[in-house]
Design a protein around this motif. Structure first.
Motif, mmCIF file in Angstrom:
data_model
loop_
_atom_site.group_PDB
_atom_site.id
_atom_site.type_symbol
_atom_site.label_atom_id
_atom_site.label_comp_id
_atom_site.label_asym_id
_atom_site.label_seq_id
_atom_site.Cartn_x
_atom_site.Cartn_y
_atom_site.Cartn_z
ATOM 1 N N HIS A 22 0.863 -1.171 0.000
ATOM 2 C CA HIS A 22 0.000 0.000 0.000
ATOM 3 C C HIS A 22 0.908 1.233 0.000
ATOM 4 O O HIS A 22 1.977 1.209 0.625
ATOM 5 N N ASP A 78 -2.593 -1.870 -14.387
ATOM 6 C CA ASP A 78 -3.179 -0.602 -14.814
ATOM 7 C C ASP A 78 -2.129 0.318 -15.419
ATOM 8 O O ASP A 78 -2.431 1.118 -16.311
ATOM 9 N N GLU A 89 -7.513 3.958 -4.513
ATOM 10 C CA GLU A 89 -6.863 3.922 -5.821
ATOM 11 C C GLU A 89 -6.208 5.242 -6.170
ATOM 12 O O GLU A 89 -5.130 5.261 -6.788
ATOM 13 N N SER A 90 -6.795 6.346 -5.788
ATOM 14 C CA SER A 90 -6.197 7.642 -6.123
ATOM 15 C C SER A 90 -4.852 7.818 -5.418
ATOM 16 O O SER A 90 -3.914 8.388 -5.995
ATOM 17 N N ARG A 122 -4.948 4.216 1.896
ATOM 18 C CA ARG A 122 -5.754 3.264 1.141
ATOM 19 C C ARG A 122 -6.576 4.000 0.092
ATOM 20 O O ARG A 122 -7.043 5.107 0.316
ATOM 21 N N GLY A 144 -4.959 -1.416 -9.366
ATOM 22 C CA GLY A 144 -5.943 -0.833 -8.456
ATOM 23 C C GLY A 144 -5.268 -0.010 -7.381
ATOM 24 O O GLY A 144 -4.499 0.914 -7.668
ATOM 25 N N ASP A 145 -5.510 -0.367 -6.118
ATOM 26 C CA ASP A 145 -4.957 0.411 -5.014
ATOM 27 C C ASP A 145 -3.689 -0.190 -4.427
ATOM 28 O O ASP A 145 -3.234 0.221 -3.357
ATOM 29 N N ALA A 163 -2.831 5.357 -4.609
ATOM 30 C CA ALA A 163 -1.888 4.492 -5.320
ATOM 31 C C ALA A 163 -1.469 5.125 -6.639
ATOM 32 O O ALA A 163 -0.305 5.022 -7.047
ATOM 33 N N GLU A 164 -2.396 5.798 -7.321
ATOM 34 C CA GLU A 164 -2.056 6.480 -8.570
ATOM 35 C C GLU A 164 -1.024 7.577 -8.325
ATOM 36 O O GLU A 164 -0.068 7.738 -9.096
ATOM 37 N N ARG A 202 1.197 -0.912 -11.027
ATOM 38 C CA ARG A 202 0.034 -0.570 -10.200
ATOM 39 C C ARG A 202 -1.154 -1.413 -10.639
ATOM 40 O O ARG A 202 -1.464 -1.490 -11.831
#
Length: 236
Positions: free
Chosen positions: A121, A170, A133-134, A131, A196-197, A136-137, A194
């Motif tokens: 994470h 992704d 997805e944004s 936590r 998802g998250d 992680a992006e 990456r």
């Protein structure tokens, strides 16, 4: 015949019971060395460290603190890729933000070193898990920029030798680079994906004792990308 007092023979030591699970913060880490033959539990500065007997490809962690992370990082089906780099002695480790496995290897140019596969994470500067997805992006974007373009400051530099984007998960990137301080540079190849998250990281490093900064991992790139692809597939 012996008629004296009953003889007393030393008894084998009794292993202490495993400490109860501890929660709170991101400092709790469990390290599992697969080659061990005897279970040992100890507490070091508040962190629970377990060395356990195991066979096969790896060992798994269990518990809600690992929610969202693969709990058997050494069990990914990458046997043929591990054979390609002569990998041995897998060692798994776990924390609230990451689960990972590492191996001792010998790369195609003869360099002894380490192979690392991790799921993570993103975290903030305090080590708190972010936590979503944004988040992680955002983490991926910043790290991918460094892997593609390099970075440098007064004390530490990342010198990219070859890099490019990949069609994995992704979004993904592969990079060959040297990093470190002016007097201690070492070579690394890294694949970052990456999904998802979560982030998947695959890294090839020189061994710490013989770092030269001149290792060439290009002959192992195909195996590293295949490992990252298999690892990312575990999350889909």
């Amino acid at each position: 015949m012996y008629n004296g007092p009953a003889q007393q023979f030393p008894q084998p030591p009794v292993a202490p019971p495993a400490p109860p699970p501890r929660r709170g913060g991101t400092g709790r880490t469990v390290a599992i060395t697969v080659a061990a033959t005897l279970g040992v539990y100890t507490v070091v500065a508040g962190a629970v460290v377990a060395v356990v007997a195991a066979t096969g490809s790896g060992a798994a962690a269990q518990g809600p603190e690992f929610e969202g992370l693969p709990t058997d990082p050494c069990g990914v089906s990458i046997g043929s890729q591990l054979d390609a780099v002569s990998a041995f002695l897998p060692s798994a480790s776990f924390s609230e933000s990451r689960s990972s496995c590492s191996w001792n290897v010998e790369y195609s140019d003869g360099t002894p070193g380490d192979l690392f596969l991790g799921y993570r994470h993103p975290t903030d500067h305090r080590g708190e898990i972010l936590r979503g997805e944004s988040e992680a992006e955002d983490y991926y974007e910043a790290r991918a920029r460094e892997l593609l373009d390099g970075d440098a400051d007064e004390y530490w530099s990342v010198e990219v030798q070859d890099a490019g984007e990949l069609d994995l998960g992704d979004e993904a990137v592969v990079s060959h680079y040297r990093q470190g301080s002016e007097d201690d540079m070492y070579s690394r190849a890294e694949v970052l994906v990456r999904v998802g998250d979560l982030l998947v990281e695959v890294m090839a490093d020189e061994g710490r004792e013989d770092r030269s900064g001149r290792a060439d991992f290009t002959g192992d790139e195909e195996a590293l990308i295949a490992i990252a692809e298999r690892a990312a597939a575990e999350l889909e």
